[in-house]
Scaffold this motif. Structure first.
Motif, PDB file in Angstrom:
ATOM      1  N   CYS A  65      44.716  46.152  46.583  1.00  0.00           N
ATOM      2  CA  CYS A  65      43.943  44.939  46.813  1.00  0.00           C
ATOM      3  C   CYS A  65      44.754  43.721  46.385  1.00  0.00           C
ATOM      4  CB  CYS A  65      42.614  44.976  46.060  1.00  0.00           C
ATOM      5  SG  CYS A  65      42.766  44.925  44.247  1.00  0.00           S
ATOM      6  N   GLY A  83      41.607  42.317  50.983  1.00  0.00           N
ATOM      7  CA  GLY A  83      41.461  41.030  50.311  1.00  0.00           C
ATOM      8  C   GLY A  83      40.022  40.539  50.389  1.00  0.00           C
ATOM      9  N   ARG A  84      39.859  39.236  50.187  1.00  0.00           N
ATOM     10  CA  ARG A  84      38.508  38.682  50.188  1.00  0.00           C
ATOM     11  C   ARG A  84      37.832  38.782  51.557  1.00  0.00           C
ATOM     12  NH1 ARG A  84      39.395  33.086  46.970  1.00  0.00           N
ATOM     13  NH2 ARG A  84      41.332  33.190  48.181  1.00  0.00           N
ATOM     14  N   PRO A  98      42.822  38.056  43.944  1.00  0.00           N
ATOM     15  CA  PRO A  98      41.440  37.556  43.875  1.00  0.00           C
ATOM     16  C   PRO A  98      40.402  38.667  43.861  1.00  0.00           C
ATOM     17  CG  PRO A  98      42.706  36.244  45.425  1.00  0.00           C
ATOM     18  CD  PRO A  98      43.567  37.419  45.050  1.00  0.00           C
ATOM     19  N   VAL A  99      40.664  39.735  44.592  1.00  0.00           N
ATOM     20  CA  VAL A  99      39.727  40.853  44.640  1.00  0.00           C
ATOM     21  C   VAL A  99      39.612  41.532  43.279  1.00  0.00           C
ATOM     22  CG1 VAL A  99      39.416  43.183  45.568  1.00  0.00           C
ATOM     23  CG2 VAL A  99      39.931  41.287  47.105  1.00  0.00           C
ATOM     24  N   TRP A 151      35.924  43.379  42.341  1.00  0.00           N
ATOM     25  CA  TRP A 151      35.514  44.146  43.516  1.00  0.00           C
ATOM     26  C   TRP A 151      36.204  45.502  43.521  1.00  0.00           C
ATOM     27  CZ3 TRP A 151      35.785  40.409  48.357  1.00  0.00           C
ATOM     28  CH2 TRP A 151      34.854  39.382  48.192  1.00  0.00           C
ATOM     29  N   LEU A 174      37.773  39.333  40.815  1.00  0.00           N
ATOM     30  CA  LEU A 174      36.324  39.335  41.047  1.00  0.00           C
ATOM     31  C   LEU A 174      35.682  40.673  40.699  1.00  0.00           C
ATOM     32  CD1 LEU A 174      36.333  37.486  44.490  1.00  0.00           C
ATOM     33  CD2 LEU A 174      35.297  36.617  42.373  1.00  0.00           C
ATOM     34  N   LYS A 232      34.754  40.873  52.061  1.00  0.00           N
ATOM     35  CA  LYS A 232      33.446  40.222  51.825  1.00  0.00           C
ATOM     36  C   LYS A 232      32.728  40.588  50.536  1.00  0.00           C
ATOM     37  CE  LYS A 232      32.502  39.365  56.703  1.00  0.00           C
ATOM     38  NZ  LYS A 232      31.549  39.547  57.831  1.00  0.00           N
ATOM     39  N   GLY A 233      32.948  41.745  49.984  1.00  0.00           N
ATOM     40  CA  GLY A 233      32.258  42.076  48.738  1.00  0.00           C
ATOM     41  C   GLY A 233      32.559  43.485  48.286  1.00  0.00           C
TER      42      GLY A 233
END
Length: 322
Positions: free
Chosen positions: A235, A210-211, A238-239, A244, A242, A214-215
């Protein structure tokens, strides 16, 4: 008369693991009802893989291999299934739960005037009444449902039964159903395999982030653990939003719903939408530095700590134990 099991094949033509579970489940139902277990395979399928259905209790495989069935088509597949039920005189049909399985089950049920129950979690009770247990409210509760129709269709969840093979071999028969042009008004023009080597819906182990990762450039510790375990990667929403991670890795209520033997959640807080996609997992391990993360309430095991410190240690432990 036999219990009929509809199976799906992967892009290589091998029967999917979830479908082998359906074969094992159907074989148990056949024992309970004093009948035999017959598999229906549609489209491209490897003959050795089809014969291996016998290792899980099937005595016969019907293979409908018409070229027009090479691409998944719920309308046509339901028509084929309906004709197979009528040919075999089947009263119970078993299908593993998937996007295709649900679509085929619904359409076949309408044509057969059959009762259909999706999300089945246990073997049925077949005494004076025919009842099954199923999950409801995204797995938060269970309901016992009685099926009174002559033909009964059960769409089973993953991990309902252990698919343990033996030395059995099923006989393979060519099945040539009548195909209707109306079933091919929409056709699949191409199929592309997702980049990941292991399908999330078929994986026994999933490592998901998940978030808290960090990136997009910080996923190496998670990927290393997944590789060491032979696991698929997933994942949270939100990931994927984004960018990611690829969107096909999104697990949750609006993504892919999974039911592996082991689900490892790394840096995922545990929003209700994500939990809805993983609550079929046999064992959930949560790694999060926030001891109040909601995911810990759903976890079988929890580790409070920094994922970037814990994941490398887990990877080392896995490699040391190999």
């Amino acid at each position: 008369m036999s219990v009929l099991i509809f199976v799906e094949s992967d892009i290589s033509g091998s029967i999917k693991k979830t479908s082998l579970e359906a074969v094992a489940y159907g074989a148990e139902v056949a024992k309970m009802t004093g009948t035999s277990a017959t598999v229906l395979a549609v489209g491209k399928a490897d003959q050795v893989s089809l014969a291996s259905a016998g290792q899980f209790g099937a005595t016969k495989v019907l293979h409908a291999s018409d070229e027009r069935l090479s691409q998944e088509n719920a309308m046509a597949y339901a028509d084929v299934l309906t004709q197979a039920v009528q040919r075999e005189g089947s009263k119970v049909v078993i299908i593993s739960k998937s996007g295709l399985g649900d679509a085929v089950a619904a359409r076949a049920a309408a044509r057969l005037k059959a009762g259909v129950v999706s999300g089945v979690t246990d073997l049925p009770v077949v005494d004076s009444n025919f009842t099954v247990r199923r999950s409801i409210f995204t797995g938060k509760a269970f309901a016992t449902t009685e099926i009174k129709s002559d033909v009964k269709i059960l769409v089973i969840n993953k991990n309902v039964i252990e698919a343990e093979g033996n030395d059995g071999v099923a006989t393979i028969e060519t099945f040539s159903p009548t195909l209707r042009d109306s079933d091919f008004q929409a056709t699949v023009t191409s199929t592309e395999k997702e980049n990941s080597e292991i399908s999330l819906t078929e994986a026994d182990i999933i490592v998901s982030g998940g978030r808290g990762m960090k990136g997009p450039d910080q996923w190496h510790p998670l990927l290393d653990l997944a590789k060491a375990l032979g696991a698929a990667t997933g994942c949270s929403k939100p990931v994927s939003d984004l960018d990611w991670r690829p969107h096909h890795e999104h697990i949750g209520q609006t993504g892919i719903k999974v039911a592996p033997n082991l689900y490892i959640a790394c840096g995922i807080s545990g929003a209700i939408q994500h939990l809805a996609g993983v609550n079929g997992s046999k064992c959930i391990v949560v790694i999060n530095k926030d001891p109040e993360a909601p995911f810990f309430k759903a976890a079988d095991y929890g580790i409070v700590g920094d994922v970037f410190e814990i994941l490398p240690r887990l990877t080392e432990a896995v490699k040391a134990g190999m």
